[in-house]
Design an enzyme around this catalytic site. Structure first.
Site, PDB file in Angstrom:
ATOM      1  NE  ARG A  18      -3.134   4.501   1.211  1.00 34.65           N
ATOM      2  CZ  ARG A  18      -2.528   3.356   0.839  1.00 34.65           C
ATOM      3  NH1 ARG A  18      -2.219   2.426   1.718  1.00 34.65           N
ATOM      4  NH2 ARG A  18      -2.241   3.136  -0.414  1.00 34.65           N
ATOM      5  NE  ARG A  30       1.028  -2.531  -8.540  1.00 41.44           N
ATOM      6  CZ  ARG A  30       1.039  -1.701  -7.508  1.00 41.44           C
ATOM      7  NH1 ARG A  30       2.119  -1.573  -6.782  1.00 41.44           N
ATOM      8  NH2 ARG A  30      -0.018  -0.993  -7.206  1.00 41.44           N
ATOM      9  CE  LYS A  33       2.604   3.582  -0.426  1.00 42.27           C
ATOM     10  NZ  LYS A  33       2.134   4.024  -1.754  1.00 42.27           N
ATOM     11  NE  ARG A  89      -2.824  -3.986  -6.164  1.00 44.38           N
ATOM     12  CZ  ARG A  89      -2.273  -3.193  -5.252  1.00 44.38           C
ATOM     13  NH1 ARG A  89      -1.083  -3.446  -4.748  1.00 44.38           N
ATOM     14  NH2 ARG A  89      -2.924  -2.142  -4.828  1.00 44.38           N
ATOM     15  NE  ARG A  94      -5.033   2.100  -5.236  1.00 49.40           N
ATOM     16  CZ  ARG A  94      -3.931   1.349  -5.279  1.00 49.40           C
ATOM     17  NH1 ARG A  94      -3.585   0.753  -6.375  1.00 49.40           N
ATOM     18  NH2 ARG A  94      -3.186   1.233  -4.207  1.00 49.40           N
TER      19      ARG A  94
HETATM   20  P1  AMP Z   1      -1.742  -0.419  -0.979  1.00 51.49           P
HETATM   21  O1  AMP Z   1      -1.300  -1.792  -1.304  1.00 51.49           O
HETATM   22  O2  AMP Z   1      -0.964   0.182   0.150  1.00 51.49           O
HETATM   23  O3  AMP Z   1      -1.776   0.493  -2.169  1.00 51.49           O
HETATM   24  O4  AMP Z   1      -3.253  -0.539  -0.447  1.00 51.49           O
HETATM   25  C1  AMP Z   1      -4.258  -1.115  -1.250  1.00 51.49           C
HETATM   26  C2  AMP Z   1      -5.623  -0.650  -0.782  1.00 51.49           C
HETATM   27  O5  AMP Z   1      -5.837  -1.043   0.580  1.00 51.49           O
HETATM   28  C3  AMP Z   1      -5.840   0.851  -0.787  1.00 51.49           C
HETATM   29  O6  AMP Z   1      -6.214   1.342  -2.053  1.00 51.49           O
HETATM   30  C4  AMP Z   1      -6.957   1.000   0.247  1.00 51.49           C
HETATM   31  O7  AMP Z   1      -8.209   0.604  -0.287  1.00 51.49           O
HETATM   32  C5  AMP Z   1      -6.547  -0.039   1.279  1.00 51.49           C
HETATM   33  N1  AMP Z   1      -5.653   0.558   2.294  1.00 51.49           N
HETATM   34  C6  AMP Z   1      -4.344   0.267   2.515  1.00 51.49           C
HETATM   35  N2  AMP Z   1      -3.852   1.006   3.512  1.00 51.49           N
HETATM   36  C7  AMP Z   1      -4.863   1.809   3.936  1.00 51.49           C
HETATM   37  C8  AMP Z   1      -4.981   2.818   4.917  1.00 51.49           C
HETATM   38  N3  AMP Z   1      -3.930   3.184   5.683  1.00 51.49           N
HETATM   39  N4  AMP Z   1      -6.184   3.412   5.070  1.00 51.49           N
HETATM   40  C9  AMP Z   1      -7.247   3.070   4.330  1.00 51.49           C
HETATM   41  N5  AMP Z   1      -7.198   2.146   3.363  1.00 51.49           N
HETATM   42  C10 AMP Z   1      -6.015   1.520   3.154  1.00 51.49           C
END
Ligand code: AMP
Length: 190
Positions: free
Chosen positions: A88, A127, A13, A133, A144
């Site tokens: 989400r 990654r 994404k 990360r 996740r």
């Molecule tokens: P991502 O980079 O989009 O995978 O987001 C990394 C982390 O940020 C996720 O595993 C969540 O802990 C947090 N996060 C990102 N977007 C959201 C969201 N819309 N709602 C809740 N937590 C989020």
């Protein structure tokens, strides 16, 4: 164009959001990137978000929704945006609906990148070495995926019922996937 980019963790994404936003001339708004920037800067928001992120859990809706509300009211998001990683949860869908309605706007499309979970877990572990990360250990990576399946996957039905959803095969070269998304977008926005 006001669009969402959805799909499980590791489906690409973030990469696609940047390419597509550039091609469509709209800002990419990534909640994950905003959280990570806050964690790095050790802001109060970052300190709050970090414990959830490190465990692979979602940051609470109130925190996430307030942040997105602020971000989408900035001037550059007035004419369009690509949201990456939001909404989400069902509560976040409701908040996004409210934010859009307040501005007299609506969503044009929801793109879901589709990929096999095993492929994704392998991709994310790779990654982890490249990006370092703190939420990329194998246990957290699998968690996740489970959180996505339980909390976020059901949202695809919601957007399908609204006639906004397009599903795109997320496996392939970056350019190849971007072209698929752009072609799919034409089918929903025309
Ligand atoms: P991502 O980079 O989009 O995978 O987001 C990394 C982390 O940020 C996720 O595993 C969540 O802990 C947090 N996060 C990102 N977007 C959201 C969201 N819309 N709602 C809740 N937590 C989020």
């Amino acid at each position: 164009m006001r669009m969402l980019l959805m799909g499980p963790p590791g489906a690409g994404k973030g990469t696609q959001a940047k390419v597509l936003a550039e091609r469509l001339n709209i800002p990419a708004v990534s909640t994950g990137d905003i959280f990570r920037a806050n964690v790095k800067d050790e802001t109060p928001l970052g300190l709050e978000a970090k414990r959830y992120m490190d465990a692979g859990d979602y940051v609470p809706d109130e925190v996430t929704n307030a942040m997105v509300r602020d971000r989408l009211s900035e001037a550059d998001a007035g004419d369009g945006f690509l949201l990456d990683g939001y909404p989400r949860t069902l509560a976040q869908v409701g908040t996004l609906d409210d934010i859009l309605a307040e501005h007299g706007h609506k969503l044009d499309a929801v793109v879901a990148l589709i990929a096999d979970t095993d492929v994704l877990v392998a991709r994310m572990l790779k990654r982890a070495h490249v990006e370092g990360r703190s939420d990329d250990s194998e246990e957290v990576v699998r968690h996740r995926q489970d959180v996505y399946t339980a909390e976020t996957k059901p949202l695809l039905r919601v957007y399908a019922q609204r006639g906004l959803l397009v599903e795109v095969d997320g496996v392939g070269e970056i350019d190849e996937v971007s072209e698929r998304v752009l072609a799919a977008l034409k089918t929903v926005t025309e």
